[in-house]
Design a protein around this motif. Structure first.
Motif, short mmCIF file in Angstrom:
data_model
loop_
_atom_site.label_atom_id
_atom_site.label_comp_id
_atom_site.label_asym_id
_atom_site.label_seq_id
_atom_site.Cartn_x
_atom_site.Cartn_y
_atom_site.Cartn_z
N VAL A 1 0.84 -1.20 0.00
CA VAL A 1 0.00 0.00 0.00
C VAL A 1 0.88 1.25 0.00
N PHE A 2 1.91 1.24 0.84
CA PHE A 2 2.84 2.37 0.91
C PHE A 2 3.50 2.61 -0.45
N LEU A 3 4.05 1.57 -1.03
CA LEU A 3 4.77 1.73 -2.29
C LEU A 3 3.84 2.12 -3.43
N GLN A 4 2.63 1.61 -3.44
CA GLN A 4 1.68 2.00 -4.47
C GLN A 4 1.32 3.48 -4.34
N ASN A 5 1.13 3.93 -3.12
CA ASN A 5 0.83 5.35 -2.90
C ASN A 5 2.00 6.23 -3.32
#
Length: 765
Positions: A311-315
């Motif tokens: 989720v962090f990397l996608q954001n």
């Protein structure tokens, strides 16, 4: 338009001769153009760019390029040129696009005579590259620019022509990044690979995660000296910073105006120390973590079993993709230790749930999951060749850096490949073996080695040609402590890569390149680049002969220079011996040499090299185990009278990965031996471990050996020099046995991998 095409066809017929015929076509030699164009036809005419010269732009898509031309003219003391849409009778520079007449993408035709300069491109990029060629041709006068007459037909060899810049280890201001982009455009690169995140700093503003700016962008101090030096020393100064999104947009537009695509790199799953310092929940242990203060590979990486990591990397990538319109994102994928994953409950649960075989397969899952997300946004990923491990993501492009094996594997799987092997394309390596060179990462990549690289040269099948996208040079900044030093390390090696990437292979010639490179000196100086012709330094080769003799050959590429040398450790003068042929060395000595120009004045740097002549020089050497490719200059390196240096980049060290050293030296006949000497390396921060045990043995018959010396401890961090007096013994064979450390122990750099055992010069006296 039909008239223009008829004109173009006429010009193309005129320039159909190959470059090899230029000498017959006129008295002019090749102009100082880098990269060398496909065809050049000289004339005796000259065009003058002055205050009344007009720029003809009929296509609105070329207005920005016309403005760039005006900027280039003004920078060289010329006058602002007026833009018009109609072609005047004379004294004009016309810019046009005609993809039919100029069939190659990014190609151009540049025609210069006394009346006009005509630049026609296949596309806007081609027009710009024609003007970059024009910049290299003109000469500044008083308020005007003189341009010699040529007709040039040109187009690139590779579609991808890239240069990287790492700003994580050392941050460079926007002004330097723009200057870098200007230089890339000048030499017809079309891609800027911007390495924005790593263990030592996060350099891009991500608004959703403010701690990336307040924490990850900063480290408490920075390593002093080389990472191999122990104990590590630090400067005690907080260091860091980042580019705001507004600055990123500004740089992206600046590059786009110069037809350069910027590919951002956001490292994952390794090289994540800085991000973990800001958001420790993303790691396997939960921290605490700190932004790294020294260079290397670290065990703490993103947790592959934690959905919040993705989720962090996608954001993060959502904000990155909004800033960079490039069709590609670089997601790293290199140097990811699996140490934490092996004992992380979440990672192991992920492996079991997905029926993955090991942590390499888990990394492949990680990369493929991120690729799917990037693909869903209409983009593609690029990764270092480690992304091949465990299975390659379906649509990925591979950047092959650990040699050519990764590139060959990717081509076999029909994936696009960008070749950037560290042996030829890493510009953080030393470009000279002279001691005066500033501190660098290691390795030795001289200008000629860059120029002579031929990507996937052993693969001539159609698939290799189809999937070989291009080449890229790497500018890692661990030791780029200033803008001036960065420029010194990158140039002129980047120019050699530019010609490799652009010019057809049959037309590349190193001697021709050097002549043109010397002609680029004034231009590079004008661009405020720390240009120094160290490629003209004296170099040498040493050939061991029979009867303990060394033959020393000295070379220089400097035109019109002569070499004077001494063998008594004094600095040469114009009265010293003139080098005319190979020097024979029969006694231990230091050779010093200097270049002298036509005015008999010394030029360049002092060459000096010590040679130790002993009974084993030139002897036959038999090895039980093969050295690794990286440290395998040949068996005779152990007995060539030269000692390896502490940069371990001089092609003098033999290295064994996980294997023992066992060398037998055949002296040719029985002799009295009373002293032995050798060197071993002990640099744990480079995975180099001294032998657990070192034995020196002697034999008359090559079967029965007597131990002369044994050593089990090597306390020096660096080169351990052994000088071993022994009780005089008659021997024809000397055996050296070094027991490799084997697997690097836990807690040490590179734990779990094979230790390297490095040895050089076995002296027998």
């Amino acid at each position: 338009m039909n008239c223009i095409r008829t004109y173009l066809l006429t010009i193309l017929l005129m320039i159909a001769m190959p470059l090899s015929m230029l000498a017959q076509a006129g008295s002019q030699s090749l102009p100082a153009l880098i990269p060398l164009p496909v065809t050049i036809t000289p004339s005796t005419e000259v065009f003058i760019i002055n205050a009344t010269t007009k720029v003809v732009v009929a296509d609105g898509a070329l207005n920005k390029i016309a403005s760039l031309l005006n900027g280039y003219v003004l920078a060289y003391g010329g006058k602002l040129l007026t833009k018009v849409t109609a072609v005047p009778g004379s004294n004009f520079i016309s810019l046009a696009i005609d993809s039919t007449a100029i069939p190659h993408k990014e190609g151009y035709l540049l025609r210069i005579d006394k009346k006009a300069i005509r630049c026609i491109g296949h596309d806007a990029s081609g027009v710009l590259y024609g003007l970059q060629t024009l910049r290299q041709l003109w000469q500044a006068g008083k308020g005007s620019l003189q341009v010699p007459g040529y007709t040039i037909n040109d187009y690139p060899r590779f579609a991808y022509r890239g240069m990287a810049l790492d700003v994580s280890r050392h941050l460079f201001p926007v002004s330097f990044v723009k200057k870098y982009i200007d230089l890339l455009a000048l030499y017809k690169f079309n891609t800027f690979h911007w390495h924005l995140t790593d263990d030592q700093g996060w350099r891009i503003e991500i608004k959703k995660y403010p701690r990336l700016q307040s924490v990850a962008a900063w480290r408490k101090e920075t390593l002093i000296g080389h990472k191999k030096e122990w104990p590590h020393r630090f400067d005690g100064k907080r260091y860091g910073g980042f580019y705001t999104q507004q600055q990123i947009k500004e740089v992206v537009q600046y590059a786009a105006d110069r037809k350069i695509t910027i590919i951002p790199e956001i490292e994952m799953p390794g090289h994540a120390s800085a991000a973990l310092a800001a958001y420790p929940a993303l790691g396997c242990t939960g921290g605490p973590y700190a932004t790294a203060t020294y260079w290397g590979v670290f065990d703490d990486v993103y947790c592959a079993g934690n959905d919040s990591t993705f989720v962090f990397l996608q954001n993060v990538l959502d904000e990155v993709m909004a800033l960079f319109p490039s069709p590609y994102l670089h997601i790293g994928g290199d140097e990811c230790p699996k140490t934490r994953w092996k004992v992380c409950a979440k990672c192991q649960q992920r492996e079991q749930a997905l029926h993955l075989t090991d942590e390499h397969a888990l990394q492949s899952y990680f990369i493929q999951r991120m690729e799917q997300y990037v693909n869903s946004k209409g983009r593609q990923i690029i990764g270092w060749d480690e992304i091949l491990e465990g299975g390659l993501a379906p649509n990925a492009t591979v950047m092959s850096w650990r040699g050519e094996a990764g590139g060959k594997t990717a081509v076999a799987q029909h994936h696009p490949v960008i070749m950037t092997p560290e042996t030829n394309c890493y510009f953080d390596y030393y470009q000279s073996l002279y001691n005066e060179e500033p501190l660098a990462a290691g390795g030795f990549t001289p200008l000629q080695k860059v120029y002579g690289y031929e990507p996937l040269s052993e693969s001539t099948d159609e698939a290799s040609t189809k999937y070989l996208t291009g080449v890229e040079g790497q500018a890692w900044s661990e030791y780029y402590t200033s803008e001036a030093l960065a420029a010194y390390m990158i140039f002129p090696r980047a120019l050699a890569l530019a010609e490799l990437a652009w010019t057809p292979k049959p037309q590349r010639n190193y001697d021709s390149f050097l002549k043109r490179l010397r002609g680029e000196g004034a231009l590079l100086t004008h661009e405020k680049i720390n240009y120094d012709a160290h490629f003209d330094d004296i170099s040498f080769t040493a050939v061991p002969l029979q009867n303990n003799v060394l033959q020393i050959n000295l070379q220089t590429a400097a035109p019109g220079s002569e070499i004077r040398f001494t063998r008594d450790n004094t600095v040469p003068t114009i009265q010293s011996a003139l080098y005319t042929s190979a020097i024979e060395i029969t006694n231990t000595c230091t050779v010093k040499a200097l270049l002298f120009n036509r005015q008999q004045q010394p030029t360049g740097r002092l060459f000096q090299q010590s040679f130790r002549v002993h009974k084993a020089v030139g002897a036959a050497v038999h090895l039980q185990n093969k050295p690794i490719d990286r440290f395998n200059p040949g068996n005779t390196t152990l007995v060539n009278g030269l000692f390896g240096g502490n940069r371990y980049n001089d092609n003098q060290w033999l290295g064994f990965s996980g294997n023992d050293l066992q060398a037998v030296i055949d002296l040719g006949r029985a002799q009295t031996v009373q002293r032995l000497a050798l060197e071993v390396l002990n640099y744990h921060w480079q995975r180099m471990w001294a032998p657990v045990t070192l034995q020196l043995l002697a034999s008359i018959d090559g079967t029965h050996y007597k131990e002369l010396y044994r050593q089990d401890s090597f306390p020096v961090n660096g080169i351990n020099k052994l000088e071993v007096p022994v009780t005089p013994v008659r021997a024809q064979y000397i055996k050296v046995i070094g027991t490799n450390k084997g697997e690097i122990p836990a807690g040490e750099y590179g734990a779990g991998g094979n230790a390297l055992l490095l040895i050089d010069e076995i002296v027998v006296e």
